[in-house]
Design a protein around this motif. Structure first.
Motif, PDB file in Angstrom:
ATOM      1  N   THR A 216       0.837  -1.205   0.000  1.00  0.00           N
ATOM      2  CA  THR A 216       0.000   0.000   0.000  1.00  0.00           C
ATOM      3  C   THR A 216       0.872   1.256   0.000  1.00  0.00           C
ATOM      4  OG1 THR A 216      -0.212  -0.173   2.425  1.00  0.00           O
ATOM      5  CG2 THR A 216      -2.017  -1.064   1.086  1.00  0.00           C
ATOM      6  N   GLY A 217       2.086   1.167   0.545  1.00  0.00           N
ATOM      7  CA  GLY A 217       3.031   2.276   0.453  1.00  0.00           C
ATOM      8  C   GLY A 217       3.429   2.537  -0.991  1.00  0.00           C
ATOM      9  N   VAL A 218       3.638   1.482  -1.734  1.00  0.00           N
ATOM     10  CA  VAL A 218       3.933   1.610  -3.164  1.00  0.00           C
ATOM     11  C   VAL A 218       2.727   2.221  -3.884  1.00  0.00           C
ATOM     12  CG1 VAL A 218       4.367   0.326  -5.296  1.00  0.00           C
ATOM     13  CG2 VAL A 218       5.626  -0.253  -3.212  1.00  0.00           C
ATOM     14  N   SER A 219       1.529   1.828  -3.492  1.00  0.00           N
ATOM     15  CA  SER A 219       0.311   2.393  -4.087  1.00  0.00           C
ATOM     16  C   SER A 219       0.245   3.901  -3.857  1.00  0.00           C
ATOM     17  CB  SER A 219      -0.932   1.726  -3.497  1.00  0.00           C
ATOM     18  OG  SER A 219      -0.989   0.354  -3.825  1.00  0.00           O
ATOM     19  N   PHE A 220       0.617   4.351  -2.668  1.00  0.00           N
ATOM     20  CA  PHE A 220       0.586   5.776  -2.349  1.00  0.00           C
ATOM     21  C   PHE A 220       1.571   6.543  -3.227  1.00  0.00           C
ATOM     22  CE2 PHE A 220       1.991   9.529  -0.007  1.00  0.00           C
ATOM     23  CZ  PHE A 220       0.785  10.114   0.341  1.00  0.00           C
ATOM     24  N   LEU A 221       2.805   6.028  -3.332  1.00  0.00           N
ATOM     25  CA  LEU A 221       3.822   6.696  -4.145  1.00  0.00           C
ATOM     26  C   LEU A 221       3.418   6.703  -5.619  1.00  0.00           C
ATOM     27  CD1 LEU A 221       6.581   8.011  -4.523  1.00  0.00           C
ATOM     28  CD2 LEU A 221       7.604   5.718  -4.570  1.00  0.00           C
ATOM     29  N   GLY A 222       2.975   5.558  -6.115  1.00  0.00           N
ATOM     30  CA  GLY A 222       2.533   5.483  -7.500  1.00  0.00           C
ATOM     31  C   GLY A 222       1.360   6.411  -7.772  1.00  0.00           C
ATOM     32  N   GLY A 223       0.471   6.539  -6.792  1.00  0.00           N
ATOM     33  CA  GLY A 223      -0.684   7.413  -6.941  1.00  0.00           C
ATOM     34  C   GLY A 223      -0.305   8.876  -7.023  1.00  0.00           C
ATOM     35  N   TYR A 224       0.693   9.285  -6.244  1.00  0.00           N
ATOM     36  CA  TYR A 224       1.108  10.693  -6.278  1.00  0.00           C
ATOM     37  C   TYR A 224       1.743  11.044  -7.620  1.00  0.00           C
ATOM     38  CZ  TYR A 224       1.729  15.167  -4.039  1.00  0.00           C
ATOM     39  OH  TYR A 224       1.590  16.488  -3.697  1.00  0.00           O
ATOM     40  N   ILE A 225       2.596  10.143  -8.114  1.00  0.00           N
ATOM     41  CA  ILE A 225       3.224  10.373  -9.414  1.00  0.00           C
ATOM     42  C   ILE A 225       2.165  10.448 -10.507  1.00  0.00           C
ATOM     43  CG2 ILE A 225       4.767   9.347 -11.148  1.00  0.00           C
ATOM     44  CD1 ILE A 225       6.361   8.166  -8.759  1.00  0.00           C
ATOM     45  N   ALA A 226       1.212   9.538 -10.456  1.00  0.00           N
ATOM     46  CA  ALA A 226       0.134   9.546 -11.448  1.00  0.00           C
ATOM     47  C   ALA A 226      -0.699  10.820 -11.348  1.00  0.00           C
ATOM     48  CB  ALA A 226      -0.754   8.322 -11.257  1.00  0.00           C
ATOM     49  N   GLY A 227      -0.901  11.304 -10.121  1.00  0.00           N
ATOM     50  CA  GLY A 227      -1.719  12.489  -9.911  1.00  0.00           C
ATOM     51  C   GLY A 227      -1.151  13.739 -10.548  1.00  0.00           C
ATOM     52  N   ILE A 228       0.170  13.857 -10.569  1.00  0.00           N
ATOM     53  CA  ILE A 228       0.804  15.019 -11.198  1.00  0.00           C
ATOM     54  C   ILE A 228       0.484  15.042 -12.688  1.00  0.00           C
ATOM     55  CG2 ILE A 228       3.011  16.100 -11.772  1.00  0.00           C
ATOM     56  CD1 ILE A 228       4.083  14.968  -9.094  1.00  0.00           C
ATOM     57  N   GLY A 229       0.612  13.883 -13.332  1.00  0.00           N
ATOM     58  CA  GLY A 229       0.274  13.801 -14.751  1.00  0.00           C
ATOM     59  C   GLY A 229      -1.189  14.084 -15.010  1.00  0.00           C
ATOM     60  N   CYS A 230      -2.056  13.579 -14.130  1.00  0.00           N
ATOM     61  CA  CYS A 230      -3.499  13.821 -14.259  1.00  0.00           C
ATOM     62  C   CYS A 230      -3.810  15.304 -14.246  1.00  0.00           C
ATOM     63  CB  CYS A 230      -4.240  13.177 -13.084  1.00  0.00           C
ATOM     64  SG  CYS A 230      -4.248  11.399 -13.073  1.00  0.00           S
ATOM     65  N   ALA A 231      -3.204  16.016 -13.311  1.00  0.00           N
ATOM     66  CA  ALA A 231      -3.496  17.437 -13.149  1.00  0.00           C
ATOM     67  C   ALA A 231      -3.119  18.225 -14.396  1.00  0.00           C
ATOM     68  CB  ALA A 231      -2.753  17.978 -11.931  1.00  0.00           C
ATOM     69  N   VAL A 232      -1.962  17.928 -14.949  1.00  0.00           N
ATOM     70  CA  VAL A 232      -1.477  18.684 -16.106  1.00  0.00           C
ATOM     71  C   VAL A 232      -2.337  18.428 -17.336  1.00  0.00           C
ATOM     72  CG1 VAL A 232       0.457  19.004 -17.698  1.00  0.00           C
ATOM     73  CG2 VAL A 232       0.891  18.767 -15.240  1.00  0.00           C
ATOM     74  N   ILE A 233      -2.602  17.161 -17.637  1.00  0.00           N
ATOM     75  CA  ILE A 233      -3.289  16.842 -18.886  1.00  0.00           C
ATOM     76  C   ILE A 233      -4.756  17.262 -18.889  1.00  0.00           C
ATOM     77  CG2 ILE A 233      -4.118  14.516 -18.303  1.00  0.00           C
ATOM     78  CD1 ILE A 233      -3.133  13.674 -21.134  1.00  0.00           C
ATOM     79  N   SER A 234      -5.356  17.355 -17.715  1.00  0.00           N
ATOM     80  CA  SER A 234      -6.789  17.674 -17.664  1.00  0.00           C
ATOM     81  C   SER A 234      -7.071  19.122 -17.278  1.00  0.00           C
ATOM     82  CB  SER A 234      -7.489  16.748 -16.647  1.00  0.00           C
ATOM     83  OG  SER A 234      -6.990  16.967 -15.341  1.00  0.00           O
ATOM     84  N   HIS A 235      -6.025  19.917 -17.030  1.00  0.00           N
ATOM     85  CA  HIS A 235      -6.258  21.258 -16.494  1.00  0.00           C
ATOM     86  C   HIS A 235      -6.988  22.197 -17.451  1.00  0.00           C
ATOM     87  CE1 HIS A 235      -5.746  24.363 -13.495  1.00  0.00           C
ATOM     88  NE2 HIS A 235      -5.349  25.183 -14.460  1.00  0.00           N
ATOM     89  N   PRO A 236      -6.629  22.254 -18.740  1.00  0.00           N
ATOM     90  CA  PRO A 236      -7.386  23.159 -19.629  1.00  0.00           C
ATOM     91  C   PRO A 236      -8.876  22.870 -19.635  1.00  0.00           C
ATOM     92  CG  PRO A 236      -5.349  22.457 -20.680  1.00  0.00           C
ATOM     93  CD  PRO A 236      -5.481  21.633 -19.429  1.00  0.00           C
TER      94      PRO A 236
END
Length: 307
Positions: A216-236
């Motif tokens: 679950t620690g790996v899930s948290f780290l992987g989730g944060y990295i994924a979240g950065i990409g999510c924010a950028v691509i969907s922001h417009p």
């Protein structure tokens, strides 16, 4: 039997059964509803500054101003449509993702590229989940971006929209919502699955050799990295959703409204308040994956990714 399966209690839910997919949907509700509600203060200020960049000088000044005039309730204004909407959306997104990932990957295209399966499954799931989210997102954005507020409660806002515009008014932001959420979710799930696999590859041991807490620690780290990409691509699209719900004229088509709004804000305006959204979505996504996979572990099911 893997080390993980030995470490966990024997699951009472058969993998890929109807109960399994329902459990995943429930995990999505638990992961998404409370987390989105928790970041309502960030979302409130982000939405208001997207619509009017000159409204506040900074986020801190915005929260201070809102708190002095309205208290904690004002800082969390819009929490009720956020909670209800993202409970529906989270259940649909995670539940249907597991359905489509299994159906596309194991049944229809067993030899297909895994990333393509992740992208297709997440897009299909989000398409359906947004139909449930859209009415509540419309109310939330109107409540948060109009001063004085369009409505003070979810019930009041829902009633006003239906009375003034009919049920279609609740879905006038559906297309831009799809434009925001589908790429967001595709990045969220595909990047998460790929990142988790890369983390285990970097660690040098198979996923099954780590205990549930480590996974679950790996899930948290992987989730944060994924979240950065999510924010950028969907922001417009996120900016456009906020603008459409607060500034769409009566009888104006979606395409016409978006053209007019873009003419006012231009390309630069589509990236207004991106750092705030990166902070919000990165944190949000990390905790969603942590909660979701912890819920699965509690049921004796394997965590997501890295298989």
């Amino acid at each position: 039997m893997t080390t993980l399966e030995k470490a966990l209690h024997k699951p009472s839910i058969e993998l890929y059964s109807g109960k399994y997919f329902l459990a995943c949907g429930l995990g999505g509700i638990i992961a998404c509803g409370p987390t989105h509600t928790a970041v309502t203060p960030l979302d409130l200020v982000k939405c208001r500054r997207q619509v009017d960049a000159n409204l506040y000088k900074s986020n801190l000044q915005a929260w201070s101003t809102i708190y002095r005039s309205e208290g904690v309730r004002g800082v969390f204004f819009g929490w009720s449509p956020t909670f209800v909407g993202y409970c529906f959306q989270g259940g649909g997104k995670y539940g249907f993702y597991e359905v489509f990932k299994y159906w596309y990957g194991d049944k229809m295209f067993p030899n297909a590229n895994k990333t393509a399966i992740f992208l297709g499954a997440s897009a299909s799931a989000e398409f359906l989940a947004d139909i449930a989210l859209c009415p509540f997102e419309a109310i939330k954005v109107r409540m948060q971006t109009t001063l004085p507020p369009f409505a003070h409660t979810l019930r009041e806002g829902m009633g006003k929209v239906i009375k003034e515009e009919g049920y279609a008014g609740l879905y006038k932001g559906l297309y831009p919502l799809w434009g925001r959420q589908i790429p967001y979710t595709m990045v969220k799930f595909a990047t998460f699955e790929t990142t988790v696999a890369k983390i285990y590859q970097y660690l040098g041991k198979p996923k099954s050799s780590y205990n549930a807490l480590q996974q679950t620690g790996v899930s948290f780290l992987g989730g944060y990295i994924a979240g950065i990409g999510c924010a950028v691509i969907s922001h417009p699209a996120d900016v456009m959703v906020s603008k459409l719900n607060s500034d769409r004229k009566a009888g104006e088509g979606a395409g016409q409204a978006m053209t007019r709004i873009y003419g006012n804000i231009r390309f630069k305006g589509l990236w207004n308040r991106l750092p705030v959204r990166i902070l919000m979505i990165g944190t949000l996504t990390a905790f969603q994956w942590l909660i979701y996979d912890s819920f699965k572990v509690a049921l004796g099911l394997p965590t997501t990714g890295g298989h």
